[in-house]
Design a protein around this motif. Structure first.
Motif, PDB file in Angstrom:
ATOM      1  N   PHE A 139      -6.005   7.530   0.175  1.00 18.29           N
ATOM      2  CA  PHE A 139      -6.816   6.071   0.096  1.00 18.29           C
ATOM      3  C   PHE A 139      -6.545   5.568   1.663  1.00 18.29           C
ATOM      4  O   PHE A 139      -5.521   5.606   2.180  1.00 18.29           O
ATOM      5  N   SER A 141      -6.152   2.332   4.082  1.00 11.88           N
ATOM      6  CA  SER A 141      -5.733   1.001   4.179  1.00 11.88           C
ATOM      7  C   SER A 141      -6.541   0.358   5.331  1.00 11.88           C
ATOM      8  O   SER A 141      -6.347   0.916   6.599  1.00 11.88           O
ATOM      9  N   GLN A 199      -7.422  -1.637   0.424  1.00 12.88           N
ATOM     10  CA  GLN A 199      -7.488  -0.297   0.210  1.00 12.88           C
ATOM     11  C   GLN A 199      -8.641   0.254  -0.159  1.00 12.88           C
ATOM     12  O   GLN A 199      -9.345  -0.179  -1.260  1.00 12.88           O
ATOM     13  N   LYS A 200      -9.171   1.146   0.290  1.00 10.25           N
ATOM     14  CA  LYS A 200     -10.693   1.768   0.038  1.00 10.25           C
ATOM     15  C   LYS A 200     -10.189   3.048  -0.623  1.00 10.25           C
ATOM     16  O   LYS A 200      -9.511   4.075   0.072  1.00 10.25           O
ATOM     17  N   ARG A 201     -10.642   3.296  -1.951  1.00  6.18           N
ATOM     18  CA  ARG A 201     -10.032   4.649  -2.585  1.00  6.18           C
ATOM     19  C   ARG A 201     -11.268   5.550  -2.548  1.00  6.18           C
ATOM     20  O   ARG A 201     -10.911   6.833  -2.576  1.00  6.18           O
ATOM     21  N   ARG A 242      -2.641   5.003   5.728  1.00  5.33           N
ATOM     22  CA  ARG A 242      -2.275   3.779   5.625  1.00  5.33           C
ATOM     23  C   ARG A 242      -2.111   3.126   6.878  1.00  5.33           C
ATOM     24  O   ARG A 242      -2.076   1.715   6.809  1.00  5.33           O
ATOM     25  N   GLN A 277     -12.116  10.433  -4.675  1.00  6.68           N
ATOM     26  CA  GLN A 277     -10.848   9.904  -4.391  1.00  6.68           C
ATOM     27  C   GLN A 277     -10.176  11.291  -3.986  1.00  6.68           C
ATOM     28  O   GLN A 277      -9.676  12.032  -4.536  1.00  6.68           O
ATOM     29  N   THR A 324      -2.310  10.473  -2.448  1.00  5.67           N
ATOM     30  CA  THR A 324      -3.528  10.199  -2.241  1.00  5.67           C
ATOM     31  C   THR A 324      -3.876   9.643  -0.717  1.00  5.67           C
ATOM     32  O   THR A 324      -2.990   9.471  -0.163  1.00  5.67           O
ATOM     33  N   HIS A 355       0.788  -1.314  -0.153  1.00 11.54           N
ATOM     34  CA  HIS A 355       0.000  -0.169  -0.155  1.00 11.54           C
ATOM     35  C   HIS A 355       0.841   1.357   0.068  1.00 11.54           C
ATOM     36  O   HIS A 355       0.532   2.192   0.771  1.00 11.54           O
TER      37      HIS A 355
END
Length: 191
Positions: free
Chosen positions: A99, A101, A111-113, A177, A156, A97, A82
């Protein structure tokens, strides 16, 4: 030293760690990393690398160490995975980013984006997210009100920061993360 609540600190460790490996785009190359240590009271230290690759790419990752100390599977499974790429927005600005984890029952992070701002705030910890976005030169893209995070539209998200800012990408990496898993495993508390 940067604090993440009462139990976790982030410290700059070394400025130049030579590296060989693959970039986020899969190119094999050399580079160097700035090393950071994330410490939770009574827990093994975690090592984070912010790597500048010779081909111009840059990323942040929880570094895989030769001998991994004993820790919950959900956290052990984040090592070397990640990675968060850092890309140029303008010559003076970069973005990373946002995102999340998220720990799963099988111990593997997912991972959720696409997130609502409320989901991002919950995953990072609302006070910590507000603190990050209030740093000089740092913004959340898309720009939304963190006092009342919306919970309908998914985006995002990304953090945008000044090119010379060396702390923000590592802080953003920890919040997005690592923090959900640190909370899930009891390594971090918000109180």
């Amino acid at each position: 030293m940067i604090r993440f609540g009462p139990t976790i600190t982030l410290k700059h460790a070394r400025s130049y760690v030579p590296k060989q490996g693959a970039t986020t785009s899969g190119v094999q190359t050399a580079g160097f990393a700035t090393e950071w240590h994330l410490e939770a009271a009574g827990r093994p230290r975690l090592t984070i690398h912010d790597t500048q690759w010779d081909n111009g790419e840059r990323d942040v990752v929880l570094q895989q160490v030769p001998l991994l100390p004993e820790m919950p599977a959900a956290l052990a499974n984040l090592h070397g995975r990640h990675r968060a790429g850092i890309v140029e927005v303008t010559p003076e600005r970069r973005r990373i980013t946002a995102f999340l984890s998220l720990p799963q029952t099988d111990g593997r992070p997912r991972q959720k984006r696409a997130l609502t701002t409320a989901q991002l705030a919950e995953g990072c910890g609302t006070p910590l997210l507000r603190e990050l976005v209030s740093r000089p030169g740092v913004s959340l893209d898309p720009s939304l009100d963190l006092a009342k995070p919306q919970d309908t539209e998914r985006f995002q998200h990304a953090f945008v920061f000044q090119d010379e800012d060396r702390e923000t990408p590592v802080i953003a990496y920890v919040l997005t993360r690592l923090m959900p898993t640190l909370r899930h495993t009891g390594w971090a508390t918000d109180k």
